[in-house]
Design a protein around this motif. Sequence first.
Motif, PDB file in Angstrom:
ATOM      1  N   PRO A  89       1.056  -1.053  -0.050  1.00 40.75           N
ATOM      2  CA  PRO A  89      -0.086   0.026  -0.063  1.00 40.75           C
ATOM      3  C   PRO A  89       0.998   1.357   0.172  1.00 40.75           C
ATOM      4  CG  PRO A  89       0.064  -0.853   2.065  1.00 40.75           C
ATOM      5  CD  PRO A  89       0.941  -1.861   1.424  1.00 40.75           C
ATOM      6  N   TYR A  90       0.215   2.382  -0.224  1.00 36.87           N
ATOM      7  CA  TYR A  90       1.005   3.670  -0.216  1.00 36.87           C
ATOM      8  C   TYR A  90       0.157   4.617   0.413  1.00 36.87           C
ATOM      9  CZ  TYR A  90       3.634   7.764  -1.018  1.00 36.87           C
ATOM     10  OH  TYR A  90       4.381   8.921  -0.689  1.00 36.87           O
ATOM     11  N   TYR A  91       0.710   5.150   1.569  1.00 37.05           N
ATOM     12  CA  TYR A  91       0.210   6.199   2.547  1.00 37.05           C
ATOM     13  C   TYR A  91       1.119   7.566   2.466  1.00 37.05           C
ATOM     14  CZ  TYR A  91      -2.350   2.304   4.248  1.00 37.05           C
ATOM     15  OH  TYR A  91      -3.152   0.996   4.122  1.00 37.05           O
ATOM     16  N   GLY A  92       0.747   8.661   1.933  1.00 33.37           N
ATOM     17  CA  GLY A  92       1.633   9.677   1.990  1.00 33.37           C
ATOM     18  C   GLY A  92       1.120  10.616   0.547  1.00 33.37           C
ATOM     19  N   ARG A  93       1.956  11.574   0.293  1.00 32.53           N
ATOM     20  CA  ARG A  93       1.920  12.389  -0.591  1.00 32.53           C
ATOM     21  C   ARG A  93       2.249  12.181  -1.966  1.00 32.53           C
ATOM     22  NH1 ARG A  93       2.598  18.360   0.777  1.00 32.53           N
ATOM     23  NH2 ARG A  93       0.621  18.061   1.699  1.00 32.53           N
ATOM     24  N   SER A  94       1.616  11.924  -3.092  1.00 33.49           N
ATOM     25  CA  SER A  94       2.093  11.399  -4.172  1.00 33.49           C
ATOM     26  C   SER A  94       1.840  12.517  -5.216  1.00 33.49           C
ATOM     27  CB  SER A  94       1.185  10.277  -4.832  1.00 33.49           C
ATOM     28  OG  SER A  94       1.316   9.853  -6.130  1.00 33.49           O
ATOM     29  N   PHE A  95       2.675  12.848  -6.270  1.00 34.29           N
ATOM     30  CA  PHE A  95       2.760  14.081  -7.094  1.00 34.29           C
ATOM     31  C   PHE A  95       2.145  14.066  -8.313  1.00 34.29           C
ATOM     32  CE2 PHE A  95       6.425  14.290  -4.004  1.00 34.29           C
ATOM     33  CZ  PHE A  95       5.880  15.460  -3.234  1.00 34.29           C
ATOM     34  N   SER A  96       1.895  12.538  -8.576  1.00 35.59           N
ATOM     35  CA  SER A  96       1.076  12.120  -9.769  1.00 35.59           C
ATOM     36  C   SER A  96      -0.043  10.985  -9.600  1.00 35.59           C
ATOM     37  CB  SER A  96       2.060  12.055 -11.058  1.00 35.59           C
ATOM     38  OG  SER A  96       2.630  11.033 -11.060  1.00 35.59           O
ATOM     39  N   ALA A  97      -0.972  10.900  -9.792  1.00 36.58           N
ATOM     40  CA  ALA A  97      -1.746   9.884  -9.651  1.00 36.58           C
ATOM     41  C   ALA A  97      -2.300   9.118 -10.753  1.00 36.58           C
ATOM     42  CB  ALA A  97      -3.197  10.193  -8.958  1.00 36.58           C
ATOM     43  N   PRO A  98      -2.225   7.930 -10.642  1.00 39.68           N
ATOM     44  CA  PRO A  98      -2.795   7.043 -11.826  1.00 39.68           C
ATOM     45  C   PRO A  98      -4.376   7.252 -12.305  1.00 39.68           C
ATOM     46  CG  PRO A  98      -2.889   5.608  -9.919  1.00 39.68           C
ATOM     47  CD  PRO A  98      -2.350   6.903  -9.597  1.00 39.68           C
ATOM     48  N   MET A  99      -4.546   7.020 -13.351  1.00 37.10           N
ATOM     49  CA  MET A  99      -5.875   7.308 -13.958  1.00 37.10           C
ATOM     50  C   MET A  99      -6.905   6.219 -13.545  1.00 37.10           C
ATOM     51  SD  MET A  99      -5.819  10.189 -15.789  1.00 37.10           S
ATOM     52  CE  MET A  99      -7.132  10.160 -16.745  1.00 37.10           C
ATOM     53  N   ASN A 100      -6.327   4.999 -13.370  1.00 39.07           N
ATOM     54  CA  ASN A 100      -7.202   3.678 -12.735  1.00 39.07           C
ATOM     55  C   ASN A 100      -6.913   3.775 -11.322  1.00 39.07           C
ATOM     56  OD1 ASN A 100      -8.271   1.419 -12.144  1.00 39.07           O
ATOM     57  ND2 ASN A 100      -7.187   0.273 -13.685  1.00 39.07           N
ATOM     58  N   PRO A 101      -7.851   3.900 -10.431  1.00 40.09           N
ATOM     59  CA  PRO A 101      -7.758   3.787  -9.064  1.00 40.09           C
ATOM     60  C   PRO A 101      -7.358   2.473  -8.618  1.00 40.09           C
ATOM     61  CG  PRO A 101     -10.088   4.053  -9.584  1.00 40.09           C
ATOM     62  CD  PRO A 101      -9.209   4.076 -10.793  1.00 40.09           C
ATOM     63  N   ASN A 102      -7.611   1.384  -9.455  1.00 38.91           N
ATOM     64  CA  ASN A 102      -6.943   0.129  -8.809  1.00 38.91           C
ATOM     65  C   ASN A 102      -5.521   0.133  -9.244  1.00 38.91           C
ATOM     66  OD1 ASN A 102      -9.444  -0.675  -8.242  1.00 38.91           O
ATOM     67  ND2 ASN A 102      -9.759  -1.483 -10.619  1.00 38.91           N
ATOM     68  N   GLU A 103      -4.638   0.971  -9.650  1.00 40.86           N
ATOM     69  CA  GLU A 103      -3.376   1.082  -9.976  1.00 40.86           C
ATOM     70  C   GLU A 103      -2.599   1.840  -8.601  1.00 40.86           C
ATOM     71  OE1 GLU A 103      -2.677   2.594 -13.555  1.00 40.86           O
ATOM     72  OE2 GLU A 103      -3.476   0.798 -14.762  1.00 40.86           O
ATOM     73  N   GLY A 104      -3.309   2.245  -7.772  1.00 42.41           N
ATOM     74  CA  GLY A 104      -2.593   2.928  -6.619  1.00 42.41           C
ATOM     75  C   GLY A 104      -1.850   2.147  -5.780  1.00 42.41           C
ATOM     76  N   GLY A 105      -0.989   2.685  -4.990  1.00 42.44           N
ATOM     77  CA  GLY A 105      -0.034   1.889  -3.968  1.00 42.44           C
ATOM     78  C   GLY A 105       1.160   1.690  -5.007  1.00 42.44           C
ATOM     79  N   ILE A 106       1.832   0.697  -4.241  1.00 41.55           N
ATOM     80  CA  ILE A 106       3.234   0.347  -4.715  1.00 41.55           C
ATOM     81  C   ILE A 106       3.083  -0.999  -5.651  1.00 41.55           C
ATOM     82  CG2 ILE A 106       5.587  -0.056  -4.347  1.00 41.55           C
ATOM     83  CD1 ILE A 106       5.511   2.149  -2.213  1.00 41.55           C
ATOM     84  N   LYS A 107       2.651  -1.115  -6.748  1.00 38.21           N
ATOM     85  CA  LYS A 107       2.321  -2.358  -7.186  1.00 38.21           C
ATOM     86  C   LYS A 107       2.813  -2.403  -8.378  1.00 38.21           C
ATOM     87  CE  LYS A 107      -2.066  -2.337  -4.993  1.00 38.21           C
ATOM     88  NZ  LYS A 107      -3.557  -1.845  -5.168  1.00 38.21           N
ATOM     89  N   PHE A 108       3.859  -3.505  -8.633  1.00 33.15           N
ATOM     90  CA  PHE A 108       4.577  -3.450 -10.045  1.00 33.15           C
ATOM     91  C   PHE A 108       5.412  -4.995  -9.880  1.00 33.15           C
ATOM     92  CE2 PHE A 108       8.162  -1.855  -7.167  1.00 33.15           C
ATOM     93  CZ  PHE A 108       8.963  -2.298  -7.463  1.00 33.15           C
ATOM     94  N   THR A 109       5.814  -5.505 -11.101  1.00 31.83           N
ATOM     95  CA  THR A 109       6.607  -6.480 -11.503  1.00 31.83           C
ATOM     96  C   THR A 109       7.687  -6.005 -12.246  1.00 31.83           C
ATOM     97  OG1 THR A 109       4.897  -8.013 -11.265  1.00 31.83           O
ATOM     98  CG2 THR A 109       6.802  -8.951 -12.435  1.00 31.83           C
ATOM     99  N   SER A 110       8.954  -6.288 -11.851  1.00 34.63           N
ATOM    100  CA  SER A 110      10.024  -5.691 -12.866  1.00 34.63           C
ATOM    101  C   SER A 110      11.019  -6.892 -12.916  1.00 34.63           C
ATOM    102  CB  SER A 110      10.579  -4.581 -11.884  1.00 34.63           C
ATOM    103  OG  SER A 110      11.929  -4.235 -12.571  1.00 34.63           O
ATOM    104  N   LYS A 111      11.549  -6.789 -14.342  1.00 33.22           N
ATOM    105  CA  LYS A 111      12.424  -7.824 -14.561  1.00 33.22           C
ATOM    106  C   LYS A 111      13.828  -7.081 -14.871  1.00 33.22           C
ATOM    107  CE  LYS A 111       9.793 -11.601 -15.967  1.00 33.22           C
ATOM    108  NZ  LYS A 111       9.947 -12.485 -15.023  1.00 33.22           N
ATOM    109  N   ASP A 112      13.651  -5.763 -14.784  1.00 35.11           N
ATOM    110  CA  ASP A 112      14.808  -4.878 -15.069  1.00 35.11           C
ATOM    111  C   ASP A 112      15.246  -4.031 -13.992  1.00 35.11           C
ATOM    112  OD1 ASP A 112      17.132  -3.565 -16.213  1.00 35.11           O
ATOM    113  OD2 ASP A 112      15.830  -2.309 -17.650  1.00 35.11           O
ATOM    114  N   PHE A 113      16.235  -4.622 -13.268  1.00 34.78           N
ATOM    115  CA  PHE A 113      16.484  -3.981 -11.991  1.00 34.78           C
ATOM    116  C   PHE A 113      17.953  -4.521 -11.360  1.00 34.78           C
ATOM    117  CE2 PHE A 113      14.998  -8.287 -11.199  1.00 34.78           C
ATOM    118  CZ  PHE A 113      16.012  -8.665 -10.047  1.00 34.78           C
ATOM    119  N   SER A 114      18.580  -3.511 -10.735  1.00 33.30           N
ATOM    120  CA  SER A 114      19.896  -3.839 -10.056  1.00 33.30           C
ATOM    121  C   SER A 114      19.747  -4.296  -8.739  1.00 33.30           C
ATOM    122  CB  SER A 114      20.942  -2.604 -10.105  1.00 33.30           C
ATOM    123  OG  SER A 114      20.166  -1.614  -9.220  1.00 33.30           O
ATOM    124  N   TYR A 115      20.465  -5.168  -8.219  1.00 30.25           N
ATOM    125  CA  TYR A 115      20.454  -5.494  -6.922  1.00 30.25           C
ATOM    126  C   TYR A 115      21.978  -5.775  -6.353  1.00 30.25           C
ATOM    127  CZ  TYR A 115      19.416  -9.318  -3.525  1.00 30.25           C
ATOM    128  OH  TYR A 115      18.982 -10.099  -2.274  1.00 30.25           O
TER     129      TYR A 115
END
Length: 177
Positions: A89-115
Amino acid sequence: MKYFKLVLSIALFAFTMQLSAQTNKATTIRIIEEKEYTFVANSAIPMSNMDVSQILSRMPGSQGGGVINLTGSQYDFKITKDSVVAYLPYYGRSFSAPMNPNEGGIKFTSKDFSYNEKKNKKGNYTIQINTKDLNRENFRLTLSVTPNGYATLIASGYNKQPITFNGYLSESKRKDQ
């Protein structure tokens, strides 16, 4: 009085975290070295500012001091060798919101990342993950893990204020089980 409530809530949280450890030292080391684990979020601590604090104090699950109880929820962050999957979930100030309300929070799948993983003398791990996907917001995720599997995740994105999650590591469920 606010300082007292904050200290009391942190002490209570630390006490309950000791009761809910999910891994032992050997398991923690093994799953981190294999890069196959799940961070399970028990609480969220948004970056404090007056507007957010007033709203959070009225939310169900709020423990005062800006700590939001997530125990019993399904919020997690999964790491494998080839992907990271966040459902937080995300609680706080977001400077841009998604158009779809179901896309809120921190929800993603990434295959391109550094570890990047570091271990200190006491056996604590600091793991830095930076997503690099071009078609969405990228995140810098810092995971601090104790030898017993207790963990803190700090998530910061370009369009959101940072947020901290406390929880624990557990073994990821394998597909063949």
